[in-house]
Design a protein around this motif. Sequence first.
Motif, PDB file in Angstrom:
ATOM      1  N   MET A   1       0.911  -1.025   0.038  1.00  0.00           N
ATOM      2  CA  MET A   1      -0.030   0.059  -0.053  1.00  0.00           C
ATOM      3  C   MET A   1       0.892   1.333  -0.160  1.00  0.00           C
ATOM      4  N   SER A   2       0.518   2.071  -0.651  1.00  0.00           N
ATOM      5  CA  SER A   2       1.446   3.560  -0.947  1.00  0.00           C
ATOM      6  C   SER A   2       1.223   4.213   0.292  1.00  0.00           C
ATOM      7  N   PRO A   3       2.326   5.162   0.695  1.00  0.00           N
ATOM      8  CA  PRO A   3       2.230   5.561   2.041  1.00  0.00           C
ATOM      9  C   PRO A   3       1.092   6.918   1.925  1.00  0.00           C
ATOM     10  N   VAL A   5      -1.685   6.531   0.240  1.00  0.00           N
ATOM     11  CA  VAL A   5      -3.113   5.725   0.807  1.00  0.00           C
ATOM     12  C   VAL A   5      -3.349   5.523   2.204  1.00  0.00           C
ATOM     13  N   LYS A   6      -2.220   4.851   2.663  1.00  0.00           N
ATOM     14  CA  LYS A   6      -2.029   4.544   4.028  1.00  0.00           C
ATOM     15  C   LYS A   6      -2.238   5.680   5.032  1.00  0.00           C
ATOM     16  N   TYR A   7      -1.741   6.801   4.841  1.00  0.00           N
ATOM     17  CA  TYR A   7      -1.818   8.062   5.789  1.00  0.00           C
ATOM     18  C   TYR A   7      -3.095   8.411   5.644  1.00  0.00           C
ATOM     19  N   SER A   8      -3.629   8.557   4.369  1.00  0.00           N
ATOM     20  CA  SER A   8      -5.206   9.261   4.298  1.00  0.00           C
ATOM     21  C   SER A   8      -6.097   8.419   4.816  1.00  0.00           C
ATOM     22  N   THR A   9      -5.837   7.009   4.912  1.00  0.00           N
ATOM     23  CA  THR A   9      -6.857   6.150   5.267  1.00  0.00           C
ATOM     24  C   THR A   9      -6.689   6.107   6.919  1.00  0.00           C
ATOM     25  N   MET A  10      -5.666   6.263   7.327  1.00  0.00           N
ATOM     26  CA  MET A  10      -5.694   6.336   8.978  1.00  0.00           C
ATOM     27  C   MET A  10      -5.898   7.652   9.323  1.00  0.00           C
ATOM     28  N   SER A  44      -4.050  13.337  14.920  1.00  0.00           N
ATOM     29  CA  SER A  44      -3.186  12.802  13.769  1.00  0.00           C
ATOM     30  C   SER A  44      -1.705  13.250  13.867  1.00  0.00           C
ATOM     31  N   LEU A  48       0.180   9.989  14.238  1.00  0.00           N
ATOM     32  CA  LEU A  48       0.509   9.512  12.858  1.00  0.00           C
ATOM     33  C   LEU A  48       1.704   9.938  12.417  1.00  0.00           C
ATOM     34  N   PRO A  51       3.688   7.285   9.508  1.00  0.00           N
ATOM     35  CA  PRO A  51       3.106   7.485   8.129  1.00  0.00           C
ATOM     36  C   PRO A  51       3.301   8.737   7.684  1.00  0.00           C
TER      37      PRO A  51
END
Length: 93
Positions: A1-3, A5-10, A44, A48, A51
């Motif tokens: 998973m791209s960083p 997508v991962k950060y946005s999802t979180m 966040s 976060l 990420p």
Amino acid sequence: MSPAVKYSTMRLLLLLVVALGLYAIGARGFLLLVLAAVISAALSYLLLRGPRDALAQRIAERAGSRVSKGRLEKSIDADNAAEDADAARGKEN
């Protein structure tokens, strides 16, 4: 998973969790939206970091590869030429 997508999802999941928590304690409407956005942004920032740093590193690497390949300079030159053409057209009208 791209960083990204991962950060946005979180971030979205954190916003949802905070909004549900605020809803459970009685916040409604515009107040719910504003409080959820502010609280989840602060959380966040604190929670976060990993990420976010991975995403920043990925962006820096991609920007660096564009500079090293000369694509950035070409892109800037093309943007400047387009702006000059727009400005010239604006003076004609």
